[in-house]
Design a protein around this motif. Structure first.
Motif, PDB file in Angstrom:
ATOM      1  N   SER A 153      44.294 -37.746 -41.729  1.00  0.00           N
ATOM      2  CA  SER A 153      44.172 -37.502 -43.171  1.00  0.00           C
ATOM      3  C   SER A 153      44.962 -36.267 -43.602  1.00  0.00           C
ATOM      4  O   SER A 153      45.461 -36.186 -44.717  1.00  0.00           O
ATOM      5  CB  SER A 153      42.709 -37.407 -43.591  1.00  0.00           C
ATOM      6  OG  SER A 153      42.005 -36.586 -42.691  1.00  0.00           O
ATOM      7  N   GLU A 154      45.152 -35.293 -42.665  1.00  0.00           N
ATOM      8  CA  GLU A 154      45.938 -34.091 -43.016  1.00  0.00           C
ATOM      9  C   GLU A 154      47.401 -34.429 -43.329  1.00  0.00           C
ATOM     10  O   GLU A 154      48.100 -33.659 -43.971  1.00  0.00           O
ATOM     11  CB  GLU A 154      45.959 -33.086 -41.853  1.00  0.00           C
ATOM     12  CG  GLU A 154      44.620 -32.606 -41.351  1.00  0.00           C
ATOM     13  CD  GLU A 154      44.105 -33.467 -40.213  1.00  0.00           C
ATOM     14  OE1 GLU A 154      43.343 -34.413 -40.527  1.00  0.00           O
ATOM     15  OE2 GLU A 154      44.462 -33.241 -39.041  1.00  0.00           O
ATOM     16  N   ASP A 155      47.864 -35.574 -42.816  1.00  0.00           N
ATOM     17  CA  ASP A 155      49.287 -35.911 -42.981  1.00  0.00           C
ATOM     18  C   ASP A 155      49.594 -36.561 -44.327  1.00  0.00           C
ATOM     19  O   ASP A 155      50.753 -36.758 -44.676  1.00  0.00           O
ATOM     20  CB  ASP A 155      49.721 -36.903 -41.883  1.00  0.00           C
ATOM     21  CG  ASP A 155      49.427 -36.378 -40.486  1.00  0.00           C
ATOM     22  OD1 ASP A 155      49.561 -35.152 -40.292  1.00  0.00           O
ATOM     23  OD2 ASP A 155      49.079 -37.198 -39.618  1.00  0.00           O
ATOM     24  N   ILE A 156      48.544 -36.883 -45.084  1.00  0.00           N
ATOM     25  CA  ILE A 156      48.737 -37.785 -46.211  1.00  0.00           C
ATOM     26  C   ILE A 156      49.582 -37.191 -47.333  1.00  0.00           C
ATOM     27  O   ILE A 156      50.495 -37.826 -47.846  1.00  0.00           O
ATOM     28  CB  ILE A 156      47.367 -38.251 -46.784  1.00  0.00           C
ATOM     29  CG1 ILE A 156      46.558 -38.904 -45.677  1.00  0.00           C
ATOM     30  CG2 ILE A 156      47.564 -39.172 -47.962  1.00  0.00           C
ATOM     31  CD1 ILE A 156      47.305 -39.828 -44.752  1.00  0.00           C
ATOM     32  N   SER A 157      49.291 -35.935 -47.686  1.00  0.00           N
ATOM     33  CA  SER A 157      50.038 -35.408 -48.830  1.00  0.00           C
ATOM     34  C   SER A 157      51.522 -35.314 -48.487  1.00  0.00           C
ATOM     35  O   SER A 157      52.385 -35.586 -49.326  1.00  0.00           O
ATOM     36  CB  SER A 157      49.476 -34.059 -49.284  1.00  0.00           C
ATOM     37  OG  SER A 157      49.533 -33.151 -48.225  1.00  0.00           O
ATOM     38  N   GLU A 158      51.809 -34.999 -47.215  1.00  0.00           N
ATOM     39  CA  GLU A 158      53.215 -34.939 -46.800  1.00  0.00           C
ATOM     40  C   GLU A 158      53.861 -36.329 -46.888  1.00  0.00           C
ATOM     41  O   GLU A 158      54.993 -36.467 -47.382  1.00  0.00           O
ATOM     42  CB  GLU A 158      53.275 -34.415 -45.364  1.00  0.00           C
ATOM     43  CG  GLU A 158      54.640 -33.908 -44.961  1.00  0.00           C
ATOM     44  CD  GLU A 158      54.629 -33.383 -43.520  1.00  0.00           C
ATOM     45  OE1 GLU A 158      53.537 -33.130 -42.967  1.00  0.00           O
ATOM     46  OE2 GLU A 158      55.727 -33.244 -42.956  1.00  0.00           O
ATOM     47  N   ILE A 159      53.139 -37.349 -46.439  1.00  0.00           N
ATOM     48  CA  ILE A 159      53.696 -38.706 -46.496  1.00  0.00           C
ATOM     49  C   ILE A 159      53.936 -39.108 -47.944  1.00  0.00           C
ATOM     50  O   ILE A 159      54.999 -39.623 -48.296  1.00  0.00           O
ATOM     51  CB  ILE A 159      52.742 -39.728 -45.834  1.00  0.00           C
ATOM     52  CG1 ILE A 159      52.616 -39.445 -44.334  1.00  0.00           C
ATOM     53  CG2 ILE A 159      53.238 -41.154 -46.061  1.00  0.00           C
ATOM     54  CD1 ILE A 159      51.702 -40.411 -43.601  1.00  0.00           C
ATOM     55  N   VAL A 160      52.960 -38.824 -48.792  1.00  0.00           N
ATOM     56  CA  VAL A 160      53.082 -39.241 -50.193  1.00  0.00           C
ATOM     57  C   VAL A 160      54.258 -38.544 -50.868  1.00  0.00           C
ATOM     58  O   VAL A 160      55.106 -39.184 -51.487  1.00  0.00           O
ATOM     59  CB  VAL A 160      51.760 -38.984 -50.957  1.00  0.00           C
ATOM     60  CG1 VAL A 160      51.963 -39.130 -52.455  1.00  0.00           C
ATOM     61  CG2 VAL A 160      50.681 -39.939 -50.463  1.00  0.00           C
TER      62      VAL A 160
END
Ligand SMILES: Cc1cc2nc3c(=O)[nH]c(=O)nc-3n(C[C@H](O)[C@H](O)[C@H](O)COP(=O)(O)O)c2cc1C
Ligand code: FES
Lengths: 622, 239
Positions: free
Chosen positions: A97-104
């Motif tokens: 879940s920590e990776d999500i903002s970077e992916i978005v």
């Protein structure tokens, strides 16, 4: 994805119009974040990832720029939770879940998050696109491929891909006989284990005498470690329903059942949603698409016994009776459920049907071998780098599946055997790795296709122990009705246990062989008659291991506790004391610095903790 | 009627009958343990295996379930059949080493001893008692509980059964005498392999003998719609 509220469709034209409407409402270039919501990825934390994506999209008001789709399993469970960015097919693995903002934010800008890409273990190179990952390269994903294009709870996703158009073609342009001919010509064989020609089964059922005909989808999937049927039912339930509808039309049936084990809540749920949505659109129920053909489907939840996957036991269970098999001298296509003609097929068999009718038998029969057409889904587990679901063309070799798709054996260990076909399949040795995988070839080497389990074993596996494991499983799952299966498996298990615990006797191998012959010949159902396979194949290919256990009281792989001894190699032991700490029963004594430790054989429970912890090779296992 | 050959002998048979039935009609011996003409065949002991050739294929089937057909060729014995029957007897002998009926049948089929470890059961789970209780008596007081190797014959939850009438049909039909009953004084005792029950016997008004379980008589009386005093006297004292 906006839901299109629609009335019942009453003609093929209305179905096509709806499809066009759905497609028009979707921008093919819009980025879509696809997350696997299959059981494997959920277990690895996919739900948190899904929630985080939802929040992130909400937060940035990105609804118009980014779509989100939760799908069924694409297969690469080893690397889950999996995220794919469509339409480019960028694959991110082990996403948290920590990776999500970077992916978005990267996705919105058209960038790629390098660190989440898959690294090819051979070349060390990062791989951006899903289809370039070696795991997927040699696969041919005719059935599983659509899983990532479909949210199984949204029928519009299936319709957008041309779903139910094949049904429409069948209902309006094909006679039942023509459908059966096509399935026969395609050479489709049942994926539930036996490999029976599907078209022939349909024809017998169509011609059988009876008042009502039933079709059933077998989603019992009781093999330990198998999850292909579950993934299809969870990920693309409409393809199974469409297959059942086509089959029902060909056979002349108006009532279908999906028999699914209760331990598959997501499959139960998604199948239920699919039935409801198809019913609302008039794709199930009365007068389907205005054709005059009626067909409904009910879900029946099984209690989870392995034997309930067997056709006659399944039907008894569906009728509310004890799930025990009966003799099949009168075939279920003639007298099955409630004594009526009944056609049972496996989930994967049903899912193949729309493909065949849509693309034609000739197209389908191009894939595969002489006797086995199309693809087969395997669940690849055990000592293998890429655990997961793989769909490969029939005829591919075991070596290609294990080394190219599966990425080989972890820790550079040596391959020893692969067990195919579920608990009553056989163990195939290295010398047969170039075997083209199809129904007949697997049977020739003493194993079987079964429903598609594939368990890889490395040099550290003891083949007698493996045989014991499967026989114990089957012993526990035997219904207990007939003598050879109930009593025979009990005795096989006793003999194998004795062998692995040092009580093996001269003549045990021959006794196992004699027992096997009786189980194969005289058992009531295929559970008993196929149960000897793990024993017979391990005797056939690894007889020396049996003999080492029986004659030398030695387990060459060092697995069978009673048969291994741990010794201290005094020359190499620096007396570091690591093993002294690791030993749970204080069997090793520290003799002071630079002096080798001493192991008390009386106290040793042979757990191997010392062996695992010693980096200097000063513990010898014999 | 159909015509088939059993061990080379041509026999006529009614359609719908099983090989075992037809063989018995013609005095051809096929061993069996779980078959009884009064109840639905079950196909569990597998001793009645025979080889059939039909449609050009030869295969092993159990004769208590396989129906006769025109032109069918049946072999009731062969090396392969004998090997299977012997192994089955070895398995049963290991399960019930002290059961006389099983010992005798084993010997008859050429098995003197078993290669396996000995257990100590009497019941070999053929379910004849269960089927008779259900199909002939019509009460289903006993059943086979549990699956696989834990399978056992018992009343529900091993408790005394409410519905059992104490008729003892289970004991009569048991092919290996694993169920027994005895009448002592005014009580009938039924001993199943895993539990037992007691039944009060009815006393004959005339001779004073205890002659049948009260529950059984009550059951028959109701079934046959007989007057309340129908069984006051035992059969010997009835006119
Ligand atoms: C012990 C046993 C378990 C079985 N379990 C399954 C199962 O879980 N799923 C399945 O599709 N077939 C299973 N089968 C095979 C079925 O009996 C049947 O052959 C199959 O569902 C037919 O479908 P197909 O022709 O499409 O293969 C099992 C068979 C046996 C003997
Ligand atoms: S008598 Fe036929 S199986 Fe037992």
């Amino acid at each position: 994805m906006a839901k299109t509220k629609t009335k019942r469709l009453s003609s093929p034209q209305e179905l096509e119009a709806l499809r066009e409407l759905i497609v028009k409402g979707r921008d093919p270039n819009q980025s879509c974040i696809v997350i696997c919501g299959g059981t494997g990825c959920l277990a690895l934390g996919a739900q948190e990832v899904i929630n985080a994506f939802k929040q992130e999209i909400e937060k940035g008001s990105l609804k118009n720029k980014l779509a989100l789709r939760v799908t069924g399993c694409p297969g690469f469970c080893e690397r889950g939770p999996l995220v794919v960015i469509k339409p480019k097919n960028i694959l991110y693995q082990q996403v948290k879940s920590e990776d999500i903002s970077e992916i978005v934010s990267a996705t919105v800008k058209g960038n790629i998050v390098d660190r989440l890409l898959y690294t090819d273990p051979d070349t060390g190179q990062k791989i951006t696109y899903e289809h370039e990952v070696p795991f997927y390269k040699k696969q041919k994903r005719l059935l599983l491929g659509d899983n990532s294009n479909i949210d199984p709870t949204i029928i519009e996703d299936y319709l957008a891909l041309g779903g139910y158009a094949t049904l429409s073609k069948v209902l309006f342009k094909m006679s039942p006989d023509k459908v059966i001919d096509e399935v026969k010509k395609a050479g489709l064989r049942g994926r539930g284990g036996g490999g029976f020609p599907t078209g022939v089964k349909w024809e017998s059922c169509r011609q059988a005498q009876g008042d009502t005909r039933y079709v059933i989808c077998n989603c019992d999937e009781g093999d330990p470690g198998a999850f292909m049927d579950r993934s299809l039912m969870e990920g693309n339930p409409h393809s199974v329903l469409e297959g059942m509808l086509i089959g029902a039309y060909a056979i002349g049936s108006h009532q279908g059942y999906i028999y699914v084990r209760n331990e598959y809540p997501l499959a139960v749920r998604n199948a239920g949603i699919a039935i409801k949505q198809a019913g609302e659109l008039g794709l199930l129920g009365k007068n389907i698409l205005g054709s005059g053909f009626d067909f409904s489907v009910k879900i029946s939840r099984g209690g989870g016994a392995f034997v309930c996957g067997e056709s006659t036991a399944l039907m008894a269970s569906l009728e509310g009776k004890v799930g025990e098999p009966r003799a099949k001298y009168v075939h279920t296509v003639e007298k099955g459920l409630w004594e009526q003609p009944t056609n049972l097929n496996n989930v994967e068999t049903w899912a193949n049907v729309p493909l065949i009718i849509k693309n034609g038998a000739d197209w389908y029969a191009k894939v595969g071998t002489e006797g086995s057409k199309g693809t087969k889904i395997f669940s690849l587990v055990g000592k293998i780098n890429n655990t997961g679901l793989v769909e490969v063309p029939m005829g591919i070799t075991l070596r290609e599946i294990i080394y190219d798709v599966g990425g080989g054996i972890p820790d550079n260990k040596k391959f020893k055997a692969v067990q195919t076909g579920g608990p009553s399949g056989g163990c195939i040795p290295e010398s047969s790795l170039d075997l083209p995988v199809d129904f007949d070839q697997l049977t020739d080497v003493g194993s079987m296709m079964g429903s598609g389990g594939m368990i890889v074993m490395d040099e550290n596996s003891c083949m007698v122990d493996i045989a014991k494991y499967f026989i114990n499983f089957l012993e526990g799952e035997s219904c207990g009705k007939c003598v050879p299966c109930r009593e025979g498996l009990k005795r096989m298990s006793q003999i194998l246990t004795d062998i692995t615990e040092g009580r093996g006797k001269e003549g045990d191998i021959e006794l196992l062989e004699r027992l096997s012959a009786t189980l194969a010949d005289s058992s009531l159902c295929a559970l008993g008659s196929t149960a000897p396979n793990p024993v017979l194949t391990t005797i056939r290919y690894f007889r020396d291991e049996y003999e080492a256990h029986i004659k030398d009281k030695r387990c060459p792989a060092g697995v069978c506790r009673e048969l291994v001894t741990y010794l201290i190699d005094e020359e190499n032991c620096p007396g570091c004391g690591l093993c002294v700490k690791a030993c749970p029963v204080e069997a090793i004594t520290d003799m002071g610095k630079k002096k080798p430790v001493v192991l008390d054989q009386e106290k040793c429970i042979k757990c191997g903790a010392c062996y695992d912890v010693c980096k200097l090779g000063a513990i010898i296992r014999k | 009627m159909v015509t088939l050959k059993i061990d080379g002998r041509e026999v006529q048979a009614e359609e719908g009958k099983t090989i075992l039935e037809v063989a018995r009609e013609n005095n051809i011996y096929i061993p069996s343990l779980c078959y009884h003409e009064e109840v639905t065949p079950y196909g569990a002991c597998r001793l009645c295996l025979v080889e059939v050739t039909g449609n050009g294929r030869e295969r092993l089937v159990v004769s208590c379930l396989y129906e006769v057909a025109d032109g069918l060729k049946v072999k009731t014995n062969s090396e392969r059949i004998a090997a299977n029957r012997q192994m089955i007897m070895e398995l049963l002998l290991a399960r019930c080493p002290n059961n006389q009926a099983i010992q005798e049948l084993a010997r008859q089929l050429g098995v003197e001893k078993t290669s396996f470890k000995l257990d100590d059961n009497q019941c070999m789970l053929c379910a004849l008692c269960v089927r008779v209780c259900q199909e002939v008596v019509g009460v289903s007081a006993i059943s086979l509980v549990n699956r696989g190797v834990d399978r056992a014959l018992a009343t529900p939850f091993y408790e005394p059964s409410d519905v059992c009438i104490g008729c003892g049909s289970c004991a009569y039909v048991c092919p290996v005498d694993a169920i027994r009953f005895e009448d002592i004084g005014d009580t009938r005792y039924i001993y199943w392999p895993n539990n037992k029950m007691e039944f009060k016997l009815k006393k004959c008004k005339t001779c004073g003998n205890y002659w049948a379980p009260e529950k059984e008589l009550e059951y028959i009386r109701k079934q046959a719609n007989l007057p309340a005093d129908a069984f006051d006297n035992c059969p010997d004292c009835r006119e």
